[in-house]
Write an enzyme that holds these catalytic residues in place. Structure first.
Site, PDB file in Angstrom:
ATOM      1  N   CYS A  86      -4.373   4.699  -0.391  1.00  0.00           N
ATOM      2  CA  CYS A  86      -4.786   3.301  -0.231  1.00  0.00           C
ATOM      3  C   CYS A  86      -5.741   3.093   0.936  1.00  0.00           C
ATOM      4  CB  CYS A  86      -3.564   2.394  -0.088  1.00  0.00           C
ATOM      5  SG  CYS A  86      -2.375   2.941   1.143  1.00  0.00           S
ATOM      6  N   TYR A  87      -5.803   4.067   1.841  1.00  0.00           N
ATOM      7  CA  TYR A  87      -6.739   3.996   2.973  1.00  0.00           C
ATOM      8  C   TYR A  87      -7.493   5.317   3.066  1.00  0.00           C
ATOM      9  CZ  TYR A  87      -4.032  -0.095   4.399  1.00  0.00           C
ATOM     10  OH  TYR A  87      -3.416  -1.317   4.432  1.00  0.00           O
TER      11      TYR A  87
END
Length: 497
Positions: free
Chosen positions: A130-131
């Site tokens: 997600c990052y």
């Protein structure tokens, strides 16, 4: 006659409120008495403007594309704490620049933001689904931040101890530069304008109290860290919107050879609800007492030299054992009065209403020292026996002792075994090279930096570093040499801690 806060706020709305500053209230109560003053005055405004190291700002930068979870963040090369959510960080006022050191710190970043100056942002993180991004660099201003919330853990100290210095060298401290042999004394706090001293029982100052914070509207979050009302060292934890603040009431500072700090302006309105509050807001500088401490002793418990009033401190001199010592304030009384006056003006204009606390602050709290599982070693526990010599011996004889005993330092003592000097292996070798074969009298160092047996080794290590020397003779109260401690010994010991 008691008044309610709603009555006072209604007077603020209709323009009939009567507001005075704390120093004006002192004179008013003296003239009218607390009962009449309580009937006449609705609000007393206080103010303080000084170095408040325990200050900082929470920021949210917004998400980059691709997103990054910041694990480390730097603003103008000052590291901020990023161990929370992906793009939140907290920058503390005393955090130093990694390239500029003592000349720039978190306080300067905060001032730059408030001044609408551009700040360079660098962040790194670890990649995840997600990052996925690992680093980002950009330039921002305060307008680019989603939120910038000042949250200061410890501000508005009720009073401060006075700092002076008994040693024969200059000290550089958070209380400013202290001259040798009690050459000056420094203090902080605004005396009669002090917010907490005008409400020492925390009747109107507590969780949710609306305050003036660096030009913006702020709030008391709770008691500050090291809150010690029992000993008149109350503190406040405060918060406010950095975007609404002004550099008129917030400034970065460099404390010479110590570090950075942030000058914070705080004003607290005290609603005069009854005669008792009126009486407390009549406090004067002569009523506020504090203690002169000797900062020449580098221990948690410093020697207490004298009790003085803020009235004495503001006079410019105090007497210490018959010596007239000049005093100077780390706070600005001019700015403190300006803050109290500005807050009073806002209340009169109807733009600043008062709020009573939703919870009282602790009144019986005291500050406790750190719990330590082990005490720091003392010099007497690690010092080595010292070989001493008399100044009459020749350089050649001293050289033989250094070689034979394999030592690098020889303390020089008088006939009654008092320390009068020191010679090193370097001094001896230099004298031999220059064919100086007479006594040590002409080559020894007479101003000897020493240690005492019962002081922590950390103090001895700091002394070696500060004076750029490699050994300290250890002397007792009679200046008799009882041992020696060297930088090599301390380096080995400190490396193991």
């Amino acid at each position: 006659m008691a008044k309610s806060l709603e009555e006072i706020n209604q007077r603020i709305r209709d323009g009939s409120v009567h507001v005075v500053t704390a120093d004006e209230m002192t004179h008013l109560v003296g003239e009218l008495g607390p009962d009449s003053a309580a009937k006449e005055v609705d609000v007393v405004t206080t103010g303080t403007f000084g170095a408040m190291c325990s200050s900082g700002v929470w920021m949210n930068f917004g998400h980059s594309d691709p997103p990054i979870k910041m694990s480390k963040v730097w603003l103008n090369d000052v590291e901020a704490y990023a161990g929370v959510a992906a793009v939140d960080a907290f920058i503390g006022a005393t955090q130093l620049s990694e390239t500029r050191g003592l000349e720039y710190g978190g306080a300067h970043v905060i001032e730059d933001l408030v001044a609408r100056r551009e700040v360079y942002l660098k962040a790194v993180g670890y990649a995840s689904d997600c990052y996925p991004r690992r680093s980002v660099e950009t330039a921002i201003t305060i307008g680019d931040l989603n939120e910038a919330t000042m949250l200061n853990p410890r501000n508005a100290y009720q009073r401060y101890n006075v700092a002076t210095n008994s040693t024969d060298r200059v000290l550089y401290t958070y209380m400013g530069t202290l001259l040798p042999r009690h050459g000056n004394a420094t203090y902080s706090g605004s005396g009669t304008l002090s917010p907490i001293y005008n409400d020492p029982d925390y009747e109107t100052i507590g969780v949710g109290t609306r305050i003036f914070l660096c030009g913006a509207e702020g709030y008391v979050v709770g008691n500050g860290t090291q809150h010690d009302p029992v000993n008149n060292f109350g503190t406040l934890m405060v918060c406010g919107d950095l975007k609404a603040m002004s550099t008129d009431f917030l400034r970065a500072a460099i404390l010479h050879k110590y570090g950075t700090s942030l000058y914070v302006g705080i004003g607290v309105p005290i609603p005069v609800l009854n005669e008792g509050i009126a009486r407390k807001t009549a406090i004067s500088d002569a009523d506020i007492l504090t203690t002169v401490l000797d900062y020449g002793v580098g221990r948690r418990e410093r020697p207490q030299l004298k009790t003085v009033s803020y009235d004495e401190l503001k006079s410019g001199t105090i007497d210490l054992n018959g010596k007239e010592v000049r005093t100077s304030s780390m706070s600005s009384f001019f700015k403190a009065k300006e803050i109290a006056t500005e807050l009073a003006a806002r209340i009169r204009k109807g733009t600043f209403e008062l709020a009573l606390p939703t919870a009282r602050l602790p009144q019986r709290a005291t500050q406790r020292p750190m719990k330590q599982l082990s005490e720091a070693p003392l010099v007497r526990e690690v010092m080595l026996p010292s070989i001493t010599v008399r100044e009459a011996i020749s350089v050649q004889d001293a050289a033989k002792i250094i070689i034979g005993k394999q030592v690098n330092h020889l303390p020089v003592v008088s006939a009654d075994n008092k320390l009068i000097g020191i010679v090193t292996a370097y001094d001896i070798s230099k004298a031999v090279a220059l064919n100086k074969g007479d006594s040590l009298k002409g080559i020894m160092t007479r101003r000897v930096i020493t240690a005492t047996p019962d002081e922590p080794i950390d103090l001895a290590a700091r002394r070696l570093e500060r004076h750029n020397i490699s050994a300290l003779p250890v002397v007792d109260h009679a200046n008799t040499v009882v041992g020696i401690i060297t930088s090599e010994d301390l380096s080995k010991l400190l490396a193991c801690r």
